[in-house]
Design a protein around this motif. Structure first.
Motif, PDB file in Angstrom:
ATOM      1  N   TYR A 115      -9.393  49.118  -9.339  1.00  0.00           N
ATOM      2  CA  TYR A 115      -9.221  47.896  -8.548  1.00  0.00           C
ATOM      3  C   TYR A 115      -9.147  48.233  -7.065  1.00  0.00           C
ATOM      4  N   LYS A 116      -9.250  47.206  -6.241  1.00  0.00           N
ATOM      5  CA  LYS A 116      -9.047  47.342  -4.802  1.00  0.00           C
ATOM      6  C   LYS A 116      -7.709  46.699  -4.463  1.00  0.00           C
ATOM      7  N   PRO A 117      -6.739  47.494  -3.992  1.00  0.00           N
ATOM      8  CA  PRO A 117      -5.421  46.940  -3.705  1.00  0.00           C
ATOM      9  C   PRO A 117      -5.448  45.995  -2.498  1.00  0.00           C
ATOM     10  N   TYR A 118      -4.518  45.064  -2.519  1.00  0.00           N
ATOM     11  CA  TYR A 118      -4.318  44.187  -1.366  1.00  0.00           C
ATOM     12  C   TYR A 118      -3.565  44.973  -0.303  1.00  0.00           C
ATOM     13  N   HIS A 119      -3.905  44.731   0.948  1.00  0.00           N
ATOM     14  CA  HIS A 119      -3.213  45.396   2.056  1.00  0.00           C
ATOM     15  C   HIS A 119      -2.405  44.370   2.818  1.00  0.00           C
ATOM     16  N   GLY A 120      -1.241  44.781   3.248  1.00  0.00           N
ATOM     17  CA  GLY A 120      -0.357  43.895   3.984  1.00  0.00           C
ATOM     18  C   GLY A 120       1.085  44.297   3.741  1.00  0.00           C
ATOM     19  N   ILE A 169       2.759  40.871  -1.632  1.00  0.00           N
ATOM     20  CA  ILE A 169       1.638  41.837  -1.699  1.00  0.00           C
ATOM     21  C   ILE A 169       1.979  42.938  -2.690  1.00  0.00           C
ATOM     22  N   GLU A 170       3.192  43.463  -2.615  1.00  0.00           N
ATOM     23  CA  GLU A 170       3.619  44.516  -3.539  1.00  0.00           C
ATOM     24  C   GLU A 170       3.550  44.034  -4.984  1.00  0.00           C
ATOM     25  N   LYS A 171       3.972  42.804  -5.212  1.00  0.00           N
ATOM     26  CA  LYS A 171       3.945  42.239  -6.561  1.00  0.00           C
ATOM     27  C   LYS A 171       2.508  42.106  -7.066  1.00  0.00           C
ATOM     28  N   MET A 172       1.598  41.644  -6.218  1.00  0.00           N
ATOM     29  CA  MET A 172       0.189  41.524  -6.626  1.00  0.00           C
ATOM     30  C   MET A 172      -0.402  42.880  -6.961  1.00  0.00           C
ATOM     31  N   ASN A 173      -0.089  43.903  -6.156  1.00  0.00           N
ATOM     32  CA  ASN A 173      -0.617  45.240  -6.422  1.00  0.00           C
ATOM     33  C   ASN A 173      -0.034  45.838  -7.701  1.00  0.00           C
ATOM     34  N   ARG A 214      -0.972  47.247 -13.379  1.00  0.00           N
ATOM     35  CA  ARG A 214      -0.652  47.103 -14.800  1.00  0.00           C
ATOM     36  C   ARG A 214      -1.844  46.566 -15.586  1.00  0.00           C
ATOM     37  N   THR A 215      -2.460  45.498 -15.105  1.00  0.00           N
ATOM     38  CA  THR A 215      -3.514  44.842 -15.875  1.00  0.00           C
ATOM     39  C   THR A 215      -4.807  45.649 -15.959  1.00  0.00           C
ATOM     40  N   THR A 216      -5.022  46.556 -15.030  1.00  0.00           N
ATOM     41  CA  THR A 216      -6.242  47.375 -15.071  1.00  0.00           C
ATOM     42  C   THR A 216      -6.074  48.650 -15.897  1.00  0.00           C
ATOM     43  N   GLY A 217      -4.894  48.868 -16.437  1.00  0.00           N
ATOM     44  CA  GLY A 217      -4.681  50.042 -17.287  1.00  0.00           C
ATOM     45  C   GLY A 217      -4.275  51.293 -16.533  1.00  0.00           C
ATOM     46  N   CYS A 218      -3.896  51.156 -15.286  1.00  0.00           N
ATOM     47  CA  CYS A 218      -3.522  52.332 -14.499  1.00  0.00           C
ATOM     48  C   CYS A 218      -2.233  52.984 -14.993  1.00  0.00           C
ATOM     49  N   TYR A 219      -1.275  52.171 -15.456  1.00  0.00           N
ATOM     50  CA  TYR A 219      -0.046  52.749 -16.006  1.00  0.00           C
ATOM     51  C   TYR A 219      -0.371  53.613 -17.224  1.00  0.00           C
TER      52      TYR A 219
END
Length: 105
Positions: free
Chosen positions: A28-33, A38-42, A47-52
């Motif tokens: 994914y491409k993380p949100y910047h800010g 923003i932290e919650k969205m990232n 989690r949803t992309t399977g990174c954990y």
């Protein structure tokens, strides 16, 4: 500067020197800010992309090699200790590897 997150998969590739490396894929491409939104969205994207799961795999997976190529058609592997990384970090590792190989010549 934008960074893209990649995650390590269980898929393996044999390198030209005979060793094996795991293949990493775009996550994914993380949100910047700044701020908790923003932290919650990232965190949710992570989690949803399977990174954990990729991070757990890199820590505990029996078939994790410790070497990673960015795409299946890549032949240059980098040592990765975690299951996720940014393209910026990966490029820096390649740059360091290249500098060391030049210095040996």
């Amino acid at each position: 500067m934008s960074a893209y997150m990649y995650k390590v998969t269980a898929k393996r590739k044999t390198l030209p020197n005979g060793s094996e490396a795991n293949v990493a894929v775009y996550a994914y491409k993380p949100y910047h800010g700044y701020g908790t939104a923003i932290e919650k969205m990232n965190r949710e994207l992570h989690r949803t992309t399977g990174c954990y799961n990729a991070e757990r795999y890199a820590k505990n997976g029996k078939t994790y090699t410790g070497l990673v190529v960015l795409e299946e058609n890549d032949d240059v592997a980098v040592a990765v200790k975690h299951g996720t990384f940014t393209d910026y970090w990966f490029d820096k590792q390649l740059e360091e590897k290249y500098k060391k190989s030049i210095a040996k010549m």
